[in-house]
Design a protein around this motif. Sequence first.
Motif, PDB file in Angstrom:
ATOM      1  N   ALA A  34      51.549 -45.923   3.518  1.00 37.37           N
ATOM      2  CA  ALA A  34      51.580 -45.140   4.749  1.00 37.37           C
ATOM      3  C   ALA A  34      51.580 -46.031   5.992  1.00 37.37           C
ATOM      4  N   SER A  35      51.061 -47.253   5.874  1.00 38.06           N
ATOM      5  CA  SER A  35      50.931 -48.103   7.059  1.00 38.06           C
ATOM      6  C   SER A  35      51.729 -49.399   7.014  1.00 38.06           C
ATOM      7  N   ASN A  36      52.384 -49.713   5.902  1.00 44.48           N
ATOM      8  CA  ASN A  36      53.132 -50.972   5.844  1.00 44.48           C
ATOM      9  C   ASN A  36      54.193 -50.921   4.759  1.00 44.48           C
ATOM     10  N   VAL A  37      55.039 -51.945   4.781  1.00 37.36           N
ATOM     11  CA  VAL A  37      56.158 -52.052   3.847  1.00 37.36           C
ATOM     12  C   VAL A  37      56.033 -53.366   3.099  1.00 37.36           C
ATOM     13  N   HIS A  38      56.363 -53.356   1.819  1.00 40.87           N
ATOM     14  CA  HIS A  38      56.374 -54.555   0.985  1.00 40.87           C
ATOM     15  C   HIS A  38      57.781 -54.734   0.448  1.00 40.87           C
ATOM     16  N   LEU A  39      58.349 -55.914   0.650  1.00 38.53           N
ATOM     17  CA  LEU A  39      59.652 -56.157   0.057  1.00 38.53           C
ATOM     18  C   LEU A  39      59.767 -57.593  -0.391  1.00 38.53           C
ATOM     19  N   LEU A  40      60.569 -57.776  -1.405  1.00 40.12           N
ATOM     20  CA  LEU A  40      60.844 -59.081  -1.980  1.00 40.12           C
ATOM     21  C   LEU A  40      62.337 -59.293  -1.850  1.00 40.12           C
ATOM     22  N   VAL A  41      62.715 -60.362  -1.151  1.00 41.95           N
ATOM     23  CA  VAL A  41      64.121 -60.626  -0.872  1.00 41.95           C
ATOM     24  C   VAL A  41      64.453 -62.043  -1.305  1.00 41.95           C
ATOM     25  N   ASN A  42      65.567 -62.206  -2.007  1.00 50.11           N
ATOM     26  CA  ASN A  42      66.072 -63.526  -2.371  1.00 50.11           C
ATOM     27  C   ASN A  42      67.019 -63.983  -1.263  1.00 50.11           C
ATOM     28  N   PHE A  43      66.580 -64.983  -0.490  1.00 49.20           N
ATOM     29  CA  PHE A  43      67.390 -65.536   0.586  1.00 49.20           C
ATOM     30  C   PHE A  43      68.091 -66.801   0.115  1.00 49.20           C
ATOM     31  N   PRO A  44      69.341 -66.999   0.502  1.00 48.68           N
ATOM     32  CA  PRO A  44      69.976 -68.284   0.221  1.00 48.68           C
ATOM     33  C   PRO A  44      69.351 -69.352   1.117  1.00 48.68           C
ATOM     34  N   PRO A  45      69.400 -70.603   0.732  1.00 52.29           N
ATOM     35  CA  PRO A  45      68.768 -71.673   1.510  1.00 52.29           C
ATOM     36  C   PRO A  45      69.272 -71.791   2.950  1.00 52.29           C
ATOM     37  N   LYS A  46      70.456 -71.265   3.247  1.00 53.29           N
ATOM     38  CA  LYS A  46      71.002 -71.403   4.601  1.00 53.29           C
ATOM     39  C   LYS A  46      70.396 -70.418   5.604  1.00 53.29           C
ATOM     40  N   VAL A  47      69.573 -69.461   5.142  1.00 50.38           N
ATOM     41  CA  VAL A  47      68.975 -68.455   6.024  1.00 50.38           C
ATOM     42  C   VAL A  47      67.540 -68.843   6.357  1.00 50.38           C
ATOM     43  N   ALA A  48      67.210 -68.876   7.659  1.00 51.41           N
ATOM     44  CA  ALA A  48      65.846 -69.166   8.104  1.00 51.41           C
ATOM     45  C   ALA A  48      65.010 -67.892   8.057  1.00 51.41           C
ATOM     46  N   LEU A  49      63.772 -67.997   7.586  1.00 50.53           N
ATOM     47  CA  LEU A  49      62.898 -66.829   7.509  1.00 50.53           C
ATOM     48  C   LEU A  49      62.325 -66.432   8.860  1.00 50.53           C
ATOM     49  N   SER A  50      62.024 -67.397   9.695  1.00 48.76           N
ATOM     50  CA  SER A  50      61.390 -67.073  10.972  1.00 48.76           C
ATOM     51  C   SER A  50      62.431 -66.764  12.036  1.00 48.76           C
ATOM     52  N   ARG A  51      61.986 -66.087  13.077  1.00 49.27           N
ATOM     53  CA  ARG A  51      62.837 -65.827  14.233  1.00 49.27           C
ATOM     54  C   ARG A  51      61.978 -65.897  15.474  1.00 49.27           C
ATOM     55  N   HIS A  52      62.557 -66.207  16.599  1.00 48.62           N
ATOM     56  CA  HIS A  52      61.805 -66.396  17.834  1.00 48.62           C
ATOM     57  C   HIS A  52      61.924 -65.161  18.715  1.00 48.62           C
ATOM     58  N   TYR A  53      60.807 -64.699  19.230  1.00 52.01           N
ATOM     59  CA  TYR A  53      60.795 -63.562  20.147  1.00 52.01           C
ATOM     60  C   TYR A  53      60.751 -64.099  21.568  1.00 52.01           C
TER      61      TYR A  53
END
Length: 86
Positions: A32-51
Amino acid sequence: MFTGAHLERMEQITRDLCADFECEPAEFTGEASNVHLLVNFPPKVALSRHYYRANELWSGSYFAGSVDGAPISVLRQYIEQQNRPV
């Protein structure tokens, strides 16, 4: 508060975004309050992003991390055990 319908829509959006980033959604569920996901990213994709507006690296609204060496089965089991609303 998320309902089952909210989570279904978020799962579809996640699958669409994964296609854009050439990654693969392995598991998705939520509570009800959050989402859980598991994603396979290729090495060329950065996980973090800047706000830029918030001047912060991470938003308080999400967490993304990487795992190395943890069996996928353990991660899937954790996600599957969450209490998804109807």
